[in-house]
Write a protein that holds these residues in place. Structure first.
Motif, PDB file in Angstrom:
ATOM      1  N   TYR A   1      23.954  90.554  38.867  1.00 13.06           N
ATOM      2  CA  TYR A   1      24.871  90.217  37.788  1.00 13.06           C
ATOM      3  C   TYR A   1      24.575  91.131  36.610  1.00 13.06           C
ATOM      4  N   SER A   2      25.606  91.763  36.088  1.00 10.85           N
ATOM      5  CA  SER A   2      25.414  92.676  34.959  1.00 10.85           C
ATOM      6  C   SER A   2      25.051  91.894  33.705  1.00 10.85           C
ATOM      7  N   LEU A   3      24.431  92.586  32.778  1.00  9.66           N
ATOM      8  CA  LEU A   3      24.038  91.954  31.521  1.00  9.66           C
ATOM      9  C   LEU A   3      25.273  91.492  30.750  1.00  9.66           C
ATOM     10  N   GLU A   4      26.372  92.263  30.840  1.00  8.76           N
ATOM     11  CA  GLU A   4      27.602  91.886  30.154  1.00  8.76           C
ATOM     12  C   GLU A   4      28.124  90.545  30.674  1.00  8.76           C
ATOM     13  N   LEU A   5      28.098  90.368  32.007  1.00  6.37           N
ATOM     14  CA  LEU A   5      28.555  89.105  32.583  1.00  6.37           C
ATOM     15  C   LEU A   5      27.646  87.959  32.158  1.00  6.37           C
ATOM     16  N   LYS A   6      26.346  88.194  32.181  1.00  6.05           N
ATOM     17  CA  LYS A   6      25.406  87.151  31.774  1.00  6.05           C
ATOM     18  C   LYS A   6      25.677  86.704  30.336  1.00  6.05           C
ATOM     19  N   LEU A   7      25.871  87.683  29.437  1.00  4.37           N
ATOM     20  CA  LEU A   7      26.126  87.342  28.041  1.00  4.37           C
ATOM     21  C   LEU A   7      27.474  86.650  27.876  1.00  4.37           C
ATOM     22  N   GLN A   8      28.470  87.042  28.672  1.00 11.04           N
ATOM     23  CA  GLN A   8      29.772  86.391  28.625  1.00 11.04           C
ATOM     24  C   GLN A   8      29.664  84.933  29.064  1.00 11.04           C
ATOM     25  N   VAL A   9      28.917  84.676  30.133  1.00 11.17           N
ATOM     26  CA  VAL A   9      28.743  83.305  30.633  1.00 11.17           C
ATOM     27  C   VAL A   9      27.955  82.470  29.625  1.00 11.17           C
ATOM     28  N   VAL A  10      26.899  83.044  29.057  1.00 10.38           N
ATOM     29  CA  VAL A  10      26.110  82.323  28.050  1.00 10.38           C
ATOM     30  C   VAL A  10      26.980  82.001  26.841  1.00 10.38           C
TER      31      VAL A  10
ATOM     32  N   ALA B   1      30.253  81.581  26.842  1.00 13.93           N
ATOM     33  CA  ALA B   1      31.208  80.539  27.229  1.00 13.93           C
ATOM     34  C   ALA B   1      30.542  79.170  27.250  1.00 13.93           C
ATOM     35  N   CYS B   2      29.277  79.125  27.639  1.00 14.87           N
ATOM     36  CA  CYS B   2      28.558  77.843  27.680  1.00 14.87           C
ATOM     37  C   CYS B   2      28.255  77.324  26.281  1.00 14.87           C
TER      38      CYS B   2
ATOM     39  N   ASN C   1      22.430  76.558  38.523  1.00  9.52           N
ATOM     40  CA  ASN C   1      21.000  76.774  38.258  1.00  9.52           C
ATOM     41  C   ASN C   1      20.739  78.162  37.683  1.00  9.52           C
ATOM     42  N   ILE C   2      21.506  79.145  38.151  1.00  6.13           N
ATOM     43  CA  ILE C   2      21.348  80.504  37.630  1.00  6.13           C
ATOM     44  C   ILE C   2      21.793  80.553  36.171  1.00  6.13           C
ATOM     45  N   VAL C   3      22.899  79.872  35.867  1.00  4.89           N
ATOM     46  CA  VAL C   3      23.386  79.839  34.490  1.00  4.89           C
ATOM     47  C   VAL C   3      22.368  79.147  33.587  1.00  4.89           C
TER      48      VAL C   3
ATOM     49  N   GLN D   1      30.259  77.369  23.750  1.00  2.00           N
ATOM     50  CA  GLN D   1      31.466  76.870  23.086  1.00  2.00           C
ATOM     51  C   GLN D   1      31.415  75.331  23.036  1.00  2.00           C
ATOM     52  N   PRO D   2      31.963  74.746  21.990  1.00  3.76           N
ATOM     53  CA  PRO D   2      31.963  73.277  21.886  1.00  3.76           C
ATOM     54  C   PRO D   2      32.732  72.638  23.043  1.00  3.76           C
ATOM     55  N   GLY D   3      32.128  71.654  23.648  1.00  2.00           N
ATOM     56  CA  GLY D   3      32.754  70.920  24.744  1.00  2.00           C
ATOM     57  C   GLY D   3      32.700  71.623  26.081  1.00  2.00           C
ATOM     58  N   ALA D   4      32.008  72.752  26.159  1.00  2.00           N
ATOM     59  CA  ALA D   4      31.931  73.491  27.421  1.00  2.00           C
ATOM     60  C   ALA D   4      30.920  72.836  28.350  1.00  2.00           C
ATOM     61  N   SER D   5      31.277  72.785  29.622  1.00  2.00           N
ATOM     62  CA  SER D   5      30.385  72.257  30.647  1.00  2.00           C
ATOM     63  C   SER D   5      29.724  73.430  31.355  1.00  2.00           C
ATOM     64  N   ILE D   6      28.402  73.398  31.446  1.00  2.18           N
ATOM     65  CA  ILE D   6      27.684  74.491  32.103  1.00  2.18           C
ATOM     66  C   ILE D   6      28.102  74.582  33.557  1.00  2.18           C
ATOM     67  N   ALA D   7      28.219  73.453  34.214  1.00  2.45           N
ATOM     68  CA  ALA D   7      28.641  73.454  35.617  1.00  2.45           C
ATOM     69  C   ALA D   7      30.066  73.981  35.751  1.00  2.45           C
ATOM     70  N   GLY D   8      30.923  73.640  34.797  1.00  2.00           N
ATOM     71  CA  GLY D   8      32.304  74.109  34.832  1.00  2.00           C
ATOM     72  C   GLY D   8      32.402  75.609  34.635  1.00  2.00           C
ATOM     73  N   VAL D   9      31.635  76.136  33.683  1.00  2.09           N
ATOM     74  CA  VAL D   9      31.633  77.582  33.440  1.00  2.09           C
ATOM     75  C   VAL D   9      31.091  78.309  34.666  1.00  2.09           C
ATOM     76  N   ALA D  10      30.027  77.765  35.253  1.00  2.00           N
ATOM     77  CA  ALA D  10      29.453  78.384  36.450  1.00  2.00           C
ATOM     78  C   ALA D  10      30.470  78.394  37.590  1.00  2.00           C
TER      79      ALA D  10
END
Length: 126
Positions: A22-31, A33-34, A53-55, A36-45
């Motif tokens: 996973y590129s660093l850009e994708l990792k930072l994008q996912v982090v 997104a997580c 678990n990776i997220v 954000q208010p009301g964001a679900s980590i499982a949902g973003v993953a």
């Protein structure tokens, strides 16, 4: 009745599982997104097709400061096959120090094996 142990079977495929990158850009994008208010980590993953678990690990690394956007720079090293001057010290060596988080690794390599050191370093940095 014969019980066969399938793990010892000679027909078992010996191909190693492929590891995802996973590129660093994708990792930072996912982090991002997580966070954000009301964001679900499982949902973003799930949206990104990544195990939750990776997220969680990326979030932990981000909070510890080890998941940062550091530009990777390539430093060219030129090695010449010219003979060393007579004043060269016989005990001189190449010293490589790598620091990451709380870990520090120091490698000493004989100066005469500079080409082998460069090849080893290229392999390590891939």
């Amino acid at each position: 009745m014969n019980i066969m142990h399938t793990m010892a079977s000679e027909t078992r495929i010996t191909q190693a599982p492929k590891r995802r990158f996973y590129s660093l850009e994708l990792k930072l994008q996912v982090v991002g997104a997580c966070s954000q208010p009301g964001a679900s980590i499982a949902g973003v993953a799930l949206q990104h097709g990544i195990n939750a678990n990776i997220v969680h690990r990326w979030l932990r690394e981000h909070s510890q400061g080890t998941l940062v956007n550091r530009p990777q720079t390539f430093v060219p090293v030129t090695l010449s096959a010219a003979t060393e001057p007579a004043t060269a010290q016989p005990t001189a060596d190449i010293r490589i120090e790598v620091k990451r988080a709380n870990t520090s690794i120091v490698v000493h390599w004989p100066l005469a094996g500079g080409a082998a050191c460069a090849q080893w370093l290229r392999e390590c940095l891939q």
